[in-house]
Write an enzyme that holds these catalytic residues in place. Structure first.
Site, PDB file in Angstrom:
ATOM      1  NE  ARG A   1      -2.237  -1.186   3.294  1.00 24.94           N
ATOM      2  CZ  ARG A   1      -2.934  -1.157   4.521  1.00 24.94           C
ATOM      3  NH1 ARG A   1      -3.980  -0.419   4.909  1.00 24.94           N
ATOM      4  NH2 ARG A   1      -1.986  -1.644   5.409  1.00 24.94           N
TER       5      ARG A   1
ATOM      6  CG  ASN B   1      -4.653  -4.529   2.640  1.00 24.56           C
ATOM      7  OD1 ASN B   1      -3.560  -4.316   1.597  1.00 24.56           O
ATOM      8  ND2 ASN B   1      -3.481  -4.446   3.696  1.00 24.56           N
TER       9      ASN B   1
END
Length: 881
Positions: A19, A37
């Site tokens: 990320r 996520n």
């Protein structure tokens, strides 16, 4: 033009800095939107200039974090939402908890290594330095989601500076769960027996004083609470290693037993204390320069040695390599690894500096190939046949009789992991004529498990040959592609127990097989307990409750007995069928294949010991097309421990006991020969076996190479090594021998003498396609030729090569017979015998030259470590029928 797309990235993209990588990349390409996520990967909404969006997506694909594994990127154009920034969004716990692709352990990255040895960095020489791109993962996780509070780092609240890094998306330590420093993180410890004469001076007094010493169970323990105290502990550890002492050092997945690999006495003492007489020891080197001074290592080997997994890699020794006596004597390969934890980097760095200081002549010689180099033996920290120790107290209790001191720490290990072991093998040639190399696993553990392996069908063996498809179906082994069963995932969750030796287990959900790390021999009570504990952790962590069980056919395996005591449906899978299907699962094969399963021991359908099998197999069933003719094993397990007994049984079966070379070779048996004879004649404790592994044992014993093995497979390993040590495995060796007039005959004539023959098998009224083969493979000519060559004085290296070549020819012959009768041209190879480098590197090109497509285990070892995946795949396929 402004575009908007939704991107779904699948693979290992959680807990590996994916990320923040997306966030930084979005900033780089002026992309607005968000990253999130989810249970099935990472979702991204990206808005930006069309060209920049394309470049952004390419960056995601081409340059992801080193620890990630991008398996698939799905892109969909969506309406523009006019975001004015890019943000990291956080999933709810319930969704994240369902994720299954947990990253394995990651070796310390280059950035962290640079900081570790940078005096100006606040983590200078901190033994637990890590970031999002490296460090412990699976070994510290208690439950999902992967968050610090759910790991063994929960006991270490972050200091203000670490917390700031952790919260900054632009920082390399953004959401690095094990992030820590000297102020807030774990600490190393040093323990020694109170009765030993270790003084505070050797630990760097006045850094330590009597007030620093704690007492735990008869051990004095000090802690590295500051950098000065930590450095003093490493100084003491290095001094003990240079003095020939043995240390137990805590790693990511358990303890190692460590000593100076150049100190012959220290290595011998380690072997004596650990009861490890002959098996090779792995070593750790500081860097590639030192590795190349000892071994042959090209770019491919370097890539594996320096990658994020950092396994032990078996490398061919340099003929002039200065490898200490007792490390890997008599072998052509050495198991080498590089440091993969900060503790190991510090220990190896400090030891190398002290070692070179003690050997100035080596330091002055410079970077010369073949020179001595500082090496540390790094072998599993366990008592003989027991699991590796993971807790400091456990290590001090169990390893007290082996280690002189303990370099531990207070970060708990929640799951034990041994080191992975691999080698690179030649599987063919590239279009330019260069060797094509592939990684072969010998043990899959740290750095690779528990990454799931897909069992989905991607290739049908018959898709290239419709005629073969019909023939395979007609043979009685149905084509799964024809029935369509392989196109659908199996029902529920299957737990496959694996075998008894070299155990792994598998949890199969749909087409994702979660194969455990190497666990070991489950016949040992402590290892069985470790098997149960690891099973419970996998089921809990991945939230998988089995609905069915698969196990080996052997009724006496503890794993099989456990399976039948569960209140669940049980699928029994024959050992060698599981071997073959494991390869089929790894390669996505569905239709019938010619399966060659060669190993030491596997329970057969007829109750005999199998191990030299040619199977017609698909994912549900098999037929026994051919097998090596049965030979007796006088004394059963005693014939494995004493291969001259096995040799007696082989020569008895082949009526070669009166051969002059046999009489001389078996003479050491003495009166045992009569005992063996009576046991065979009366059928007393004399199981029959078709095992190729046992034939290798017998050949090794008859050649005087290994009559009393100190570990499993030593006879076969030394038989191969005897050949390689003389260069008999080199390309063109046979032609060179022929030109030199070895044994006065050309090599073609030698091959004909050594040839394994095939003959029709005899069926009975009760015979089935599973227990009785169509053909028997007879190795009598091979052993007769071996004895003739011994009597003629042919060098052992040449005889060993000819024996290996006979097995290569036997495999090709069996494959050609299957193709001629059934039209099957896909050959699958598995079993412990295929851990033999020479055999694999010669049989694959031989099969290719003969027009076959060959497949071997790719992500699992060919030994019994692959069995559980095969069991699970068979159970799934059968459930669909």
């Amino acid at each position: 033009m402004i575009d908007a797309v939704d991107i779904h990235v699948k693979g290992i993209v959680q807990g590996v800095g994916f990320r923040p990588f997306v966030y930084r990349t979005a900033k780089k390409y002026l992309i607005n939107g968000w990253v999130l996520n989810a249970a099935d990967g990472v979702y991204i909404h990206a808005e930006g200039e069309s060209k920049l969006v394309d470049e952004f997506i390419m960056e995601l694909s081409d340059n992801p974090p080193a620890a990630s594994k991008v398996e698939e990127i799905d892109i969909k154009e969506v309406p523009l939402e006019a975001f004015d920034s890019f943000e990291i969004r956080f999933s709810d716990d319930e969704a994240v908890a369902e994720t299954t692709l947990v990253s394995p352990e990651l070796a310390t990255c280059a950035d962290c290594v640079n900081e570790l040895f940078n005096p100006n960095d606040r983590r200078y020489r901190y033994p637990f330095i890590n970031c999002t791109n490296c460090g412990p993962r699976f070994t510290i996780i208690d439950h999902l989601p992967y968050d610090r509070a759910a790991t063994s780092m929960a006991a270490f609240p972050m200091c203000e500076r670490c917390a700031t890094e952790y919260a900054d998306p632009l920082d390399r330590r953004f959401h690095a769960q094990p992030d820590a420093c000297f102020e807030c993180g774990p600490r190393v410890s040093f323990a020694w027996r109170q009765t030993d004469e270790t003084s505070l001076a050797s630990l760097g007094e006045p850094v330590f004083s009597e007030d620093n010493i704690e007492v735990h169970g008869g051990f004095s323990v000090v802690w590295g609470k500051t950098r000065e105290e930590s450095d003093a502990i490493f100084t003491a550890a290095v001094e003990m290693l240079l003095a020939g002492k043995i240390l137990a050092v805590k790693g990511l997945g358990g303890f190692h037993l460590v000593c100076d690999a150049n100190n012959i006495e220290a290595v011998a003492e380690l072997r004596r204390r650990k009861r490890r007489d002959g098996k090779a020891l792995a070593v750790m080197a500081q860097g590639m320069g030192d590795v190349r001074a000892l071994c042959q290592a090209g770019e491919e080997e370097e890539a594996v040695l320096t990658g994020s997994a950092r396994p032990i890699v078996l490398l061919r020794k340099r003929p002039d390599g200065a490898i200490g006596e007792g490390v890997a004597d008599g072998l052509s390969e050495l198991g080498v690894m590089l440091p993969y934890t900060p503790v190991q980097h510090l220990l190896m760095h400090d030891f190398a500096a002290a070692w070179y200081a003690a050997h100035p002549e080596v330091a002055e010689a410079g970077d010369v190939l073949g020179r001595p180099v500082p090496l540390l033996v790094m072998t599993s920290g366990n008592v003989h046949d027991e699991p590796i120790c993971i807790a400091d107290e456990e290590a001090r209790e169990k390893l007290a009789g082996i280690a002189d001191a303990f370099l531990g720490n207070n970060r708990p290990i929640l799951t034990r992991f041994d080191d992975s072991v691999v080698r690179l093998i030649r599987v063919g040639e590239t279009s330019e004529g260069a060797p094509e190399l592939a990684v072969q696993f010998l043990r899959r553990a740290r750095g690779f498990a528990p990454v799931p392996l897909s069992t989905a069908v991607t290739v049908t063996a018959a898709s290239e040959n419709e005629e073969a498809r019909g023939a395979a179906t007609g043979s009685g082994v149905a084509s799964e592609a024809a029935t369509g069963s392989a196109e659908r995932p199996g029902a529920g969750i299957i737990f496959a127990t694996g075998p008894e030796q070299k155990n792994t287990f598998t949890l199969l959900r749909g087409t994702d097989g979660f194969v455990s790390q190497h666990i070991g021999d489950v016949e040992n009570a402590d290892t069985y307990d470790a098997w149960l504990a690891t099973k419970d952790r996998f089921e809990s962590l991945f939230e998988m409750e089995p609905t069915a069980v698969a196990c080996d056919l052997h009724p006496e395996y503890l794993t099989s007995k456990w399976a039948h005591h569960q209140d669940l449906p049980v699928t029994e899978v024959q050992h060698h069928h599981a071997h073959i299907v494991s390869v089929m699962a790894e390669h996505g094969l569905a239709d019938a294949v010619c399966g060659i399963a060669f190993d030491g021991t596997g329970y057969g359908v007829d109750g005999a010991i199998w191990g030299g099998e040619v199977l017609l197999a698909n994912r549900t069933d098999f037929e026994r097309f051919a097998n090596f003719a049965y030979v007796p094993m006088p004394g059963g397990a005693a014939a494995i421990k004493h291969p001259l007994r096995m040799a007696y049984g082989v020569l008895w079966a082949y009526d070669l006991l009166d051969h002059p070379a046999a009489v001389e070779a078996l003479a050491p048996l003495g009166e045992e020969a009569e005992v063996c004879d009576r046991m065979i004649e009366r059928g007393l404790n004399t199981p029959m076996t078709s095992s190729v592994g046992r034939l290798f044992d017998a050949a090794s014993a008859l050649l005087g190479i290994c009559a009393e093995p100190s570990y499993e497979g030593e006879g076969a390993i030394l038989l191969e090594a005897a050949m390689e040590a003389a260069g008999a495995d080199a390309p063109g060796a046979a032609a060179a021998e022929e030109a030199a007039g070895v044994a006065g005959e050309n090599e073609l004539a030698a091959r004909e003498r050594y040839a394994v023959t095939a003959q029709k098998n005899v069926a009975t009224e009760t015979s089935t396609a599973e227990d009785t083969s169509v053909l028997l493979l007879d190795a009598e000519p091979t052993f007769r030729a071996l004895l003739d060559d011994v009597a003629a004085g042919v060098p052992v290296s040449v005889i060993a090569r000819r024996f290996h070549d006979a097995m290569v020819s036997a495999i090709v012959m069996a494959a050609e017979l299957v193709r001629a009768l059934y039209g099957i041209s896909t050959v699958v190879l598995s079993g412990g015998v295929f851990m033999n480098r020479y055999l694999v590197e010669h049989v694959l090109p031989a099969l290719a030259e003969a027009g076959f497509t060959a497949a071997i285990n790719r992500d699992l070892p060919p030994n019994d470590g692959c069995i559980s995946l095969g069991q699970a795949t068979v159970a799934s396929a059968r459930s669909e029928e």
